[in-house]
Design a protein around this motif. Structure first.
Motif, mmCIF file in Angstrom:
data_model
loop_
_atom_site.group_PDB
_atom_site.id
_atom_site.type_symbol
_atom_site.label_atom_id
_atom_site.label_comp_id
_atom_site.label_asym_id
_atom_site.label_seq_id
_atom_site.Cartn_x
_atom_site.Cartn_y
_atom_site.Cartn_z
ATOM 1 N N GLY A 169 -33.373 -82.273 -36.402
ATOM 2 C CA GLY A 169 -33.921 -81.123 -37.116
ATOM 3 C C GLY A 169 -33.943 -81.285 -38.616
ATOM 4 N N GLY A 170 -33.321 -82.365 -39.128
ATOM 5 C CA GLY A 170 -33.242 -82.557 -40.568
ATOM 6 C C GLY A 170 -34.553 -83.046 -41.173
ATOM 7 N N ASN A 206 -22.232 -73.986 -32.873
ATOM 8 C CA ASN A 206 -23.128 -72.968 -32.351
ATOM 9 C C ASN A 206 -24.555 -73.239 -32.818
ATOM 10 O OD1 ASN A 206 -20.885 -71.785 -31.282
ATOM 11 N ND2 ASN A 206 -20.994 -69.901 -32.496
ATOM 12 N N LEU A 207 -25.519 -72.866 -31.992
ATOM 13 C CA LEU A 207 -26.920 -73.119 -32.324
ATOM 14 C C LEU A 207 -27.382 -72.212 -33.462
ATOM 15 C CD1 LEU A 207 -28.531 -73.513 -28.773
ATOM 16 C CD2 LEU A 207 -27.581 -75.272 -30.274
ATOM 17 N N GLN A 208 -28.256 -72.761 -34.296
ATOM 18 C CA GLN A 208 -28.868 -71.997 -35.381
ATOM 19 C C GLN A 208 -30.247 -72.567 -35.641
ATOM 20 O OE1 GLN A 208 -26.313 -71.154 -38.724
ATOM 21 N NE2 GLN A 208 -28.025 -70.909 -40.169
ATOM 22 N N THR A 209 -31.191 -71.714 -35.957
ATOM 23 C CA THR A 209 -32.580 -72.123 -36.128
ATOM 24 C C THR A 209 -32.950 -72.160 -37.608
ATOM 25 O OG1 THR A 209 -33.182 -71.173 -33.987
ATOM 26 C CG2 THR A 209 -34.979 -71.580 -35.535
ATOM 27 N N GLY A 210 -33.655 -73.206 -37.982
ATOM 28 C CA GLY A 210 -34.082 -73.346 -39.367
ATOM 29 C C GLY A 210 -34.991 -72.220 -39.796
ATOM 30 N N ASP A 211 -34.831 -71.752 -41.035
ATOM 31 C CA ASP A 211 -35.665 -70.680 -41.560
ATOM 32 C C ASP A 211 -36.320 -71.122 -42.865
ATOM 33 O OD1 ASP A 211 -33.581 -70.656 -43.381
ATOM 34 O OD2 ASP A 211 -32.715 -68.775 -42.668
ATOM 35 N N TYR A 212 -37.071 -70.218 -43.452
ATOM 36 C CA TYR A 212 -37.825 -70.566 -44.657
ATOM 37 C C TYR A 212 -36.896 -70.947 -45.803
ATOM 38 C CZ TYR A 212 -41.235 -70.210 -48.436
ATOM 39 O OH TYR A 212 -42.037 -70.479 -49.512
ATOM 40 N N ALA A 213 -35.766 -70.277 -45.920
ATOM 41 C CA ALA A 213 -34.850 -70.529 -47.040
ATOM 42 C C ALA A 213 -34.268 -71.939 -46.984
ATOM 43 C CB ALA A 213 -33.724 -69.503 -47.041
ATOM 44 N N SER A 214 -34.099 -72.501 -45.780
ATOM 45 C CA SER A 214 -33.490 -73.831 -45.629
ATOM 46 C C SER A 214 -34.523 -74.911 -45.341
ATOM 47 C CB SER A 214 -32.456 -73.800 -44.507
ATOM 48 O OG SER A 214 -33.063 -73.433 -43.276
ATOM 49 N N ARG A 215 -35.814 -74.608 -45.576
ATOM 50 C CA ARG A 215 -36.912 -75.469 -45.111
ATOM 51 C C ARG A 215 -36.910 -76.864 -45.716
ATOM 52 N NH1 ARG A 215 -38.480 -72.231 -49.073
ATOM 53 N NH2 ARG A 215 -40.035 -72.851 -50.626
ATOM 54 N N PHE A 216 -36.270 -77.070 -46.866
ATOM 55 C CA PHE A 216 -36.246 -78.405 -47.466
ATOM 56 C C PHE A 216 -35.095 -79.258 -46.937
ATOM 57 C CE2 PHE A 216 -38.344 -75.928 -50.977
ATOM 58 C CZ PHE A 216 -39.623 -76.410 -50.700
ATOM 59 N N TYR A 217 -34.253 -78.652 -46.114
ATOM 60 C CA TYR A 217 -33.142 -79.382 -45.497
ATOM 61 C C TYR A 217 -33.279 -79.454 -43.977
ATOM 62 C CZ TYR A 217 -30.726 -78.775 -50.006
ATOM 63 O OH TYR A 217 -30.367 -78.801 -51.320
ATOM 64 N N VAL A 218 -33.699 -78.317 -43.365
ATOM 65 C CA VAL A 218 -33.830 -78.213 -41.916
ATOM 66 C C VAL A 218 -35.232 -77.691 -41.606
ATOM 67 C CG1 VAL A 218 -32.918 -77.158 -39.812
ATOM 68 C CG2 VAL A 218 -31.352 -77.743 -41.680
ATOM 69 N N GLN A 219 -35.869 -78.274 -40.605
ATOM 70 C CA GLN A 219 -37.230 -77.885 -40.245
ATOM 71 C C GLN A 219 -37.292 -76.404 -39.868
ATOM 72 O OE1 GLN A 219 -40.019 -79.361 -40.550
ATOM 73 N NE2 GLN A 219 -41.426 -78.194 -39.265
ATOM 74 N N ASN A 220 -38.188 -75.685 -40.520
ATOM 75 C CA ASN A 220 -38.375 -74.265 -40.254
ATOM 76 C C ASN A 220 -38.747 -74.055 -38.788
ATOM 77 O OD1 ASN A 220 -38.668 -71.545 -40.577
ATOM 78 N ND2 ASN A 220 -40.460 -71.641 -41.913
ATOM 79 N N GLY A 221 -37.974 -73.231 -38.080
ATOM 80 C CA GLY A 221 -38.249 -72.943 -36.675
ATOM 81 C C GLY A 221 -37.606 -73.889 -35.690
ATOM 82 N N ILE A 257 -27.725 -76.966 -35.196
ATOM 83 C CA ILE A 257 -26.416 -76.298 -35.156
ATOM 84 C C ILE A 257 -26.006 -75.801 -36.538
ATOM 85 C CG2 ILE A 257 -25.497 -77.389 -33.086
ATOM 86 C CD1 ILE A 257 -24.055 -79.404 -34.937
ATOM 87 N N LYS A 258 -25.026 -74.944 -36.521
ATOM 88 C CA LYS A 258 -24.582 -74.241 -37.732
ATOM 89 C C LYS A 258 -24.114 -75.203 -38.815
ATOM 90 C CE LYS A 258 -21.207 -70.722 -39.149
ATOM 91 N NZ LYS A 258 -22.178 -69.819 -39.789
ATOM 92 N N GLU A 259 -23.413 -76.280 -38.450
ATOM 93 C CA GLU A 259 -22.838 -77.138 -39.486
ATOM 94 C C GLU A 259 -23.879 -77.992 -40.203
ATOM 95 O OE1 GLU A 259 -21.216 -81.398 -37.870
ATOM 96 O OE2 GLU A 259 -19.803 -79.742 -37.790
ATOM 97 N N HIS A 260 -25.125 -77.931 -39.761
ATOM 98 C CA HIS A 260 -26.197 -78.624 -40.478
ATOM 99 C C HIS A 260 -26.787 -77.766 -41.599
ATOM 100 C CE1 HIS A 260 -26.935 -81.340 -36.707
ATOM 101 N NE2 HIS A 260 -25.927 -81.747 -37.455
ATOM 102 N N PHE A 261 -26.313 -76.545 -41.736
ATOM 103 C CA PHE A 261 -26.786 -75.635 -42.770
ATOM 104 C C PHE A 261 -25.722 -75.484 -43.854
ATOM 105 C CE2 PHE A 261 -29.196 -74.613 -39.043
ATOM 106 C CZ PHE A 261 -30.450 -74.239 -39.502
ATOM 107 N N ASP A 262 -26.190 -75.163 -45.045
ATOM 108 C CA ASP A 262 -25.290 -74.831 -46.161
ATOM 109 C C ASP A 262 -24.299 -75.948 -46.449
ATOM 110 O OD1 ASP A 262 -26.490 -72.268 -46.365
ATOM 111 O OD2 ASP A 262 -25.212 -71.544 -44.728
ATOM 112 N N ARG A 263 -24.814 -77.167 -46.477
ATOM 113 C CA ARG A 263 -23.996 -78.327 -46.826
ATOM 114 C C ARG A 263 -24.368 -78.819 -48.219
ATOM 115 N NH1 ARG A 263 -21.909 -80.775 -42.203
ATOM 116 N NH2 ARG A 263 -20.545 -81.920 -43.639
#
Length: 634
Positions: free
Chosen positions: A424-425, A387-402, A406-412
Motif C-alpha cells: 500500500g506504500g 489493525n487494518l486501516q485504509t489510506g485517505d487523502y491526507a496520507s496520499r503521499f505515503y499510503v495509496q488513497n483507498g 495496517i495502522k502502523e504504516h500511518f503517521d510514521r
C-alpha cells in the motif's frame, strides 16, 4: 626482487598450507621484478592502484558482514536459481564453523577477500617508492599517505572481524626463518594503536578534497582519513573491545593477553576528540547534510523529506555534499531492493528479482512522526498496530488513497517512508514523478500488478529496502538503473558518532543533543528533548547516560539503515546477540485479503552465540602457523 619473494613467502605460508621448501621449488625463474614495476612514474602509479584494488572489491554488500548479519535484510535460502553470493546472508542461520569460514577475509575464501595480500602490496609500494626517478616530491608524499591509509583500513577491516590480528608492518625477508614466518597475534589495543598511527601519518599529506573528480574521485582524502580515525577510535572504545569480560582470558601461546580486561573511559574521549576534528574538517571542505532539490520536479514538503533521505544515499557522489566516502563500484543490487510494480517487471525476474526482504522488526525500528519509538509513543495505540486501516487523502503521499493496509504504516517519520517499501506504500519514481499518478506497492498474494504468485512471493516478508533504489531507476520489461555508490561514511553518521562518544564521556550534554538534533531536523523531527518530553511514555529517558545511549543507538540504526553500518555497530555495542535472539518475521505473503495477510509469521530463527561476535580463524591456518591461537569459544 628480494622484497617480492619475501612477501609472497609470508602470505603463502600463512594462508596456503604448502611447506616453505615446496613453495620455493615452484617459483618460476622468470618472475617479473619490482625494478620493472617501479621503473617510472606511470608503472608505479599502476602499482598504487593495485593497492586500492582490494578496497574496491568491498563494493559488493553481500560480502559485507555489516550488511548481511545485521538482521535488516533477509535473503531466502531456498531459491531455484542463486544469482547472489549467499554466504554472508547464511551466517545468521548458524553456518559459520572454524573448518569452513564464511566471508573469510583472512584467506580470501567463501566470499571474502585476502586482505593480508593487500597489506603485502602496500608494504611493497612503501619499500620501493624511491625508485621512480620521474616521480615528483609532492606526488611521492601523497602516494605514501594514500598507501598508509590503505594499510590502516585493511588492518581495521580485519580487527573488526577477528579482534587481535598479526600486525604486518613490513614484509619479511626471503631469508627469514620458518619460525619468523609463523607470526603471532598482537593484542587488540596494539592493533588499534598501529591503525591510528598510520592514519595520523597519512592525513596531513592527503588533499582535503578531490579537485579532478573525473579522474580521481575515489582516491583518499584527509577528510576521509580523519573520519575513519574517529570510527576506529569509537570501535576501540566500544564494549566489544573495551574491557570485555567475555574475552579477558584469551592469550597468545606465550601468555600475552590479547584483550584488556579493564574498561578505559579515556578511549571514548579520544573518539570524541577525533570525531570533532573530522567534523570540522568536513565543514571546512564544504560538506553539509544533503537536501533534495530537483528543478524539474515539484513535490510537497512531505515527499521532499522522503526524497532528501533517500537521495542522501543514492545521489551521485560528485553531487552529494554529505558523502564523505564511498567505493568506486556501483551498488549492484537495486533490482533486489525494488518491488515488482508493473506486470512487465513481474515477468522479467532477472532485472527485478525483488528478493531483499526486510523483517517486521526492522520496519518497526523507525519512529512515529512524533520522533519517538512506536512502543514509547503515548499517542500511538501500539497494541492495535496491526489493525487494518485504509489510506485517505491526507496520507496520499505515503499510503495509496483507498488502499487497505495496517495502522502502523500511518503517521510514521519520513525516514520510514524513504527506507521501507510496504504493501500500500507510495513508490515515488520508477518512471513516475507526477504526484497525481504514482505507483504504489501491492504485496499481497497473487496481485494483478505483481504477476504470478510464485514470482511475487520471492520476497518472503512483504517489505523492501526502498532506500537502496534510486527513485529515477526504472524496472519494467527491461531495466534502466541510475547508478550510485553505497556510502561507507556520511556526515549524518559522523554527527551521531560524535554524539555517542560525547555521551559516553559526559552523559547528556547540549553538544551531544545538538548533533543528534541536526540529523533529526533533516528528517522533519523535533529535537530529542522536545520529542521525549511531549510524546514518550518515558519522558525522562534522555536525562541519563544509559537512556541517551539507547536513543543514540536507535538513531544510528534508523539513519544508517541498509547502508552496511548497523551490523558493525551492533557488534561493537555487543547488542547483536540480543537483536538476533528473536525470530525474524514477515507477513503472511501468500494471502490476498488484507485480513489474512497481516498476520506475522516466522521466516527465520537466527543462530547467534557469544562466539559469533568474532570470526574464527580457519583450523588449517592454526596448523600451518602454530603461533596462532583461535578466537574465544570456537
Amino acid at each position: 626482487m628480494k622484497t617480492y619473494y619475501k612477501s609472497l613467502l609470508l602470505m603463502f605460508l600463512l594462508f596456503s598450507g604448502v611447506s616453505c621448501k615446496k613453495y620455493l621449488n615452484v617459483v618460476p625463474d622468470n618472475t617479473g621484478t619490482l625494478d620493472y614495476a617501479f621503473r617510472n612514474r606511470n608503472e608505479a602509479e599502476n602499482y598504487l592502484f593495485t593497492c586500492y584494488a582490494t578496497l574496491q572489491q568491498f563494493y559488493d554488500p553481500t560480502a559485507n558482514a555489516g550488511f548481511t548479519t545485521s538482521s535488516e535484510i533477509i535473503y531466502p535460502d531456498n531459491l531455484t536459481n542463486h544469482p547472489l553470493m549467499e554466504t554472508g546472508f547464511s551466517l545468521i542461520r548458524g553456518t559459520q564453523t572454524s573448518g569452513n569460514v564464511g566471508l573469510n577475509f583472512w584467506d580470501g575464501e567463501n566470499g571474502g577477500v585476502a586482505i593480508y595480500r593487500s597489506i603485502r602490496r602496500c608494504n611493497i609500494m612503501l619499500e620501493n617508492i624511491d625508485k621512480p626517478i620521474d616521480l615528483s616530491p609532492a606526488e611521492k608524499q601523497r602516494w605514501i599517505a594514500e598507501v598508509k591509509f590503505l594499510k590502516a583500513y585493511y588492518h581495521y577491516y580485519l580487527v573488526r572481524l577477528y579482534g587481535p590480528i598479526p600486525i604486518i608492518k613490513t614484509n619479511l625477508d626471503i631469508t627469514a626463518s620458518t619460525e619468523a614466518v609463523r607470526v603471532a597475534r598482537s593484542p587488540v589495543d596494539s592493533v588499534f594503536s598501529y591503525i591510528v598511527q598510520l592514519l595520523d601519518e597519512a592525513a596531513p599529506n592527503l588533499p582535503a578534497v578531490i579537485d579532478n573528480k573525473a579522474q580521481e574521485l575515489g582516491r583518499v582524502t584527509s577528510v576521509i582519513a580523519l573520519s575513519v580515525k574517529a570510527e576506529v577510535l569509537a570501535t576501540e572504545a566500544s564494549p566489544l573491545f573495551n574491557g570485555n569480560p567475555d574475552f579477558s582470558g584469551t592469550k597468545n601461546k606465550n601468555g600475552t593477553p590479547l584483550f584488556s580486561s579493564t574498561y578505559d573511559e579515556t578511549k571514548w574521549q579520544k573518539a570524541a576528540d577525533a570525531a570533532k576534528v573530522a567534523i570540522d574538517a568536513c565543514t571546512a571542505a564544504g560538506l553539509k547534510l544533503y537536501t533534495f532539490s530537483a528543478p524539474a520536479i515539484s513535490v510537497p514538503d512531505s515527499l521532499n523529506r522522503v526524497l532528501t533521505i533517500q537521495n542522501a544515499v543514492t545521489e551521485k557522489w560528485d553531487q552529494n555534499p554529505e558523502l564523505i566516502w564511498a567505493l568506486n563500484g556501483n551498488f549492484p543490487d537495486q533490482g533486489y531492493a525494488t518491488p515488482r510494480l508493473t506486470p512487465k517487471s513481474a515477468v522479467n525476474i532477472f532485472s527485478n528479482p525483488s528478493t531483499f526482504a526486510v523483517p517486521i522488526s526492522t520496519a518497526e525500528l523507525f519512529y512515529t512522526d512524533k520522533g519517538v519509538p512506536l512502543n514509547e509513543d503515548k499517542t500511538f495505540d501500539y497494541n492495535s498496530r496491526y489493525n487494518l486501516q485504509t489510506g485517505d487523502y491526507a496520507s496520499r503521499f505515503y499510503v495509496q488513497n483507498g488502499y487497505t493496509t495496517i495502522k502502523e504504516h500511518f503517521d510514521r517519520e519520513a525516514r520510514f517512508y524513504a527506507s521501507i517499501g510496504f504493501d500500500g506504500g507510495i513508490w515515488f519514481g520508477n518512471g513516475k514523478t507526477n504526484i497525481n499518478d504514482l505507483y504504489h506497492v501491492e504485496a499481497r498474494g497473487n496481485s494483478s500488478l505483481a504477476g504470478p504468485k510464485d514470482l511475487n512471493t520471492l520476497n518472503i516478508t512483504g517489505y523492501w529496502p526502498k532506500k537502496l533504489a534510486n527513485y529515477l531507476s526504472v524496472y519494467d520489461d527491461g531495466f534502466a538503473p541510475i547508478e550510485f555508490h553505497l556510502p561507507i561514511m556520511r556526515l549524518s553518521g559522523l554527527y551521531l558518532l560524535y554524539a555517542e562518544a560525547l555521551n559516553e564521556v559526559n552523559g547528556p550534554t547540549a553538544e551531544a543533543f545538538n548533533y543528534i538534533d541536526k540529523v533529526r531536523a533533516r528528517a522533519g523531527l523535533q529535537g530529542v528533548q522536545e520529542s521525549w518530553t511531549a510524546y514518550s511514555k518515558d519522558p525522562a529517558k534522555f536525562t541519563t547516560k544509559e537512556g541517551l545511549r539507547a536513543i543514540i543507538h536507535q538513531e544510528r540504526r534508523i539513519e544508517l539503515c541498509f547502508e552496511g553500518q548497523s551490523g558493525w555497530d551492533l557488534r561493537r555495542w555487543k547488542e547483536l546477540q540480543g537483536v538476533l535472539s528473536n525470530p525474524l518475521q514477515g507477513w503472511n505473503i501468500y494471502e490476498s485479503e488484507a485480513g489474512n495477510y497481516y498476520h506475522p509469521r516466522t521466516v527465520l530463527i537466527p543462530v547467534f552465540g557469544l562466539k559469533n561476535y568474532l570470526w574464527p580463524i580457519k583450523d588449517n591456518d592454526l596448523i600451518i602457523d602454530n603461533n596462532l591461537v583461535q578466537n574465544p569459544y570456537w
